[in-house]
Enzyme design. Sequence first.
Site, PDB file in Angstrom:
ATOM      1  N   HIS A 110      26.382  73.244 -22.927  1.00  0.00           N
ATOM      2  CA  HIS A 110      26.890  73.977 -21.762  1.00  0.00           C
ATOM      3  C   HIS A 110      27.869  73.122 -20.950  1.00  0.00           C
ATOM      4  O   HIS A 110      27.579  71.956 -20.679  1.00  0.00           O
ATOM      5  CB  HIS A 110      25.741  74.356 -20.818  1.00  0.00           C
TER       6      HIS A 110
ATOM      7  N   GLU B  11      31.398  79.086 -16.840  1.00  0.00           N
ATOM      8  CA  GLU B  11      30.397  78.402 -17.672  1.00  0.00           C
ATOM      9  C   GLU B  11      30.734  78.667 -19.136  1.00  0.00           C
ATOM     10  O   GLU B  11      30.908  79.825 -19.539  1.00  0.00           O
ATOM     11  CB  GLU B  11      28.978  78.898 -17.385  1.00  0.00           C
TER      12      GLU B  11
HETATM   13  P1  0O2 Z   1      21.690  85.034 -18.168  1.00  0.00           P
HETATM   14  O1  0O2 Z   1      20.989  86.346 -18.055  1.00  0.00           O
HETATM   15  O2  0O2 Z   1      21.935  84.630 -19.593  1.00  0.00           O
HETATM   16  O3  0O2 Z   1      22.925  84.951 -17.325  1.00  0.00           O
HETATM   17  P2  0O2 Z   1      23.450  76.052 -13.424  1.00  0.00           P
HETATM   18  O4  0O2 Z   1      24.193  77.260 -13.986  1.00  0.00           O
HETATM   19  O5  0O2 Z   1      23.843  74.769 -14.120  1.00  0.00           O
HETATM   20  O6  0O2 Z   1      23.566  75.968 -11.927  1.00  0.00           O
HETATM   21  P3  0O2 Z   1      21.151  77.036 -14.822  1.00  0.00           P
HETATM   22  O7  0O2 Z   1      21.481  78.474 -14.746  1.00  0.00           O
HETATM   23  O8  0O2 Z   1      19.679  76.675 -14.803  1.00  0.00           O
HETATM   24  O9  0O2 Z   1      21.887  76.252 -13.669  1.00  0.00           O
HETATM   25  O10 0O2 Z   1      21.870  76.379 -16.075  1.00  0.00           O
HETATM   26  P4  0O2 Z   1      21.545  76.316 -17.608  1.00  0.00           P
HETATM   27  O11 0O2 Z   1      20.254  75.632 -17.915  1.00  0.00           O
HETATM   28  O12 0O2 Z   1      22.808  75.697 -18.142  1.00  0.00           O
HETATM   29  O13 0O2 Z   1      21.391  77.847 -18.089  1.00  0.00           O
HETATM   30  C1  0O2 Z   1      22.460  78.729 -17.984  1.00  0.00           C
HETATM   31  C2  0O2 Z   1      22.338  79.830 -18.995  1.00  0.00           C
HETATM   32  O14 0O2 Z   1      22.011  79.295 -20.292  1.00  0.00           O
HETATM   33  C3  0O2 Z   1      21.246  80.854 -18.748  1.00  0.00           C
HETATM   34  O15 0O2 Z   1      21.698  81.798 -17.823  1.00  0.00           O
HETATM   35  C4  0O2 Z   1      21.086  81.437 -20.168  1.00  0.00           C
HETATM   36  O16 0O2 Z   1      22.160  82.291 -20.504  1.00  0.00           O
HETATM   37  C5  0O2 Z   1      21.205  80.196 -21.020  1.00  0.00           C
HETATM   38  N1  0O2 Z   1      19.885  79.568 -21.222  1.00  0.00           N
HETATM   39  C6  0O2 Z   1      19.412  78.470 -20.592  1.00  0.00           C
HETATM   40  N2  0O2 Z   1      18.184  78.165 -21.036  1.00  0.00           N
HETATM   41  C7  0O2 Z   1      17.856  79.082 -21.965  1.00  0.00           C
HETATM   42  C8  0O2 Z   1      16.699  79.289 -22.801  1.00  0.00           C
HETATM   43  O17 0O2 Z   1      15.697  78.535 -22.759  1.00  0.00           O
HETATM   44  N3  0O2 Z   1      16.747  80.367 -23.649  1.00  0.00           N
HETATM   45  C9  0O2 Z   1      17.816  81.207 -23.730  1.00  0.00           C
HETATM   46  N4  0O2 Z   1      17.751  82.226 -24.593  1.00  0.00           N
HETATM   47  N5  0O2 Z   1      18.918  81.041 -22.952  1.00  0.00           N
HETATM   48  C10 0O2 Z   1      18.936  80.003 -22.078  1.00  0.00           C
HETATM   49  P5  0O2 Z   1      20.703  82.631 -16.916  1.00  0.00           P
HETATM   50  O18 0O2 Z   1      21.304  82.798 -15.563  1.00  0.00           O
HETATM   51  O19 0O2 Z   1      19.325  82.004 -16.930  1.00  0.00           O
HETATM   52  O20 0O2 Z   1      20.587  84.022 -17.623  1.00  0.00           O
END
Ligand code: 0O2
Length: 218
Positions: free
Chosen positions: A139, A158
């Site tokens: 990421h 992102e």
């Molecule tokens: P959605 O519904 O996909 O949008 P930050 O953005 O750095 O301030 P965040 O959001 O904790 O903080 O960052 P991170 O860990 O980089 O995660 C961002 C996104 O990565 C998530 O968005 C998911 O899309 C994906 N992701 C992270 N961890 C996982 C996981 O364990 N499993 C899956 N399938 N996807 C994951 P959102 O907002 O959580 O959800």
Amino acid sequence: MISSHINTMESTIKNYEGVDSWKTIILLYNAALKEIGTKLEILNDEFQHVHRYNPIEHIKSRIKTPESIVRKLKRRGYDSTIENMVKYVNDIAGIRVICSFTSDIYRIADMLASQSDIRVLSIKDYIKNPKESGYKSYHMIISVPIFLSDGAVDTKVEIQIRTVAMDFWASLEHKINYKFSDNVPEHIKRDLRSCAEMVSDLDAKMMDLNDQVSTIID
Ligand code: 0O2
């Protein structure tokens, strides 16, 4: 006169008071997705031209839904304001790049990061450091200037870069989490972790096979 100064999104919202600020930021995020999407396509085309090979399988992009933005702000204890959204939600504009091999992920990330108009704000390498669940992906939060009529605005995107196999795993895990409202039974979590290991093995073997074949052909 058009200013050469690059503005922040926070100051842009203030300048646009009176105009619908929600529509203004969505316009900026959409523009940023187009900019990054084009950069990725150009890199892929150049690769095809020079190496007769496409590192990118496909690209998906999306703007986060208002409900999901509000949920994220709430979870982190912030009020649902436009200012907080722009400041604290880094993935309103999101682009997912699906590659064939793990080595392509780092190649794409490095090529983007070295472009002079892109600023890398943060990197989370869940490939080198997978999550407890088994989640693997690379990421990057970057910002790119978007040129409007009276100047440029630094806009966050992102970028998630992963292999086809990592993407397959993440989509199923996401669906499972949704079905169980995040209370996934222990045996399913265990199976998911074991699938994640198979994904890593598959990615490593496919890359090795590709390297062997490339040596023979080249
Ligand atoms: P959605 O519904 O996909 O949008 P930050 O953005 O750095 O301030 P965040 O959001 O904790 O903080 O960052 P991170 O860990 O980089 O995660 C961002 C996104 O990565 C998530 O968005 C998911 O899309 C994906 N992701 C992270 N961890 C996982 C996981 O364990 N499993 C899956 N399938 N996807 C994951 P959102 O907002 O959580 O959800």
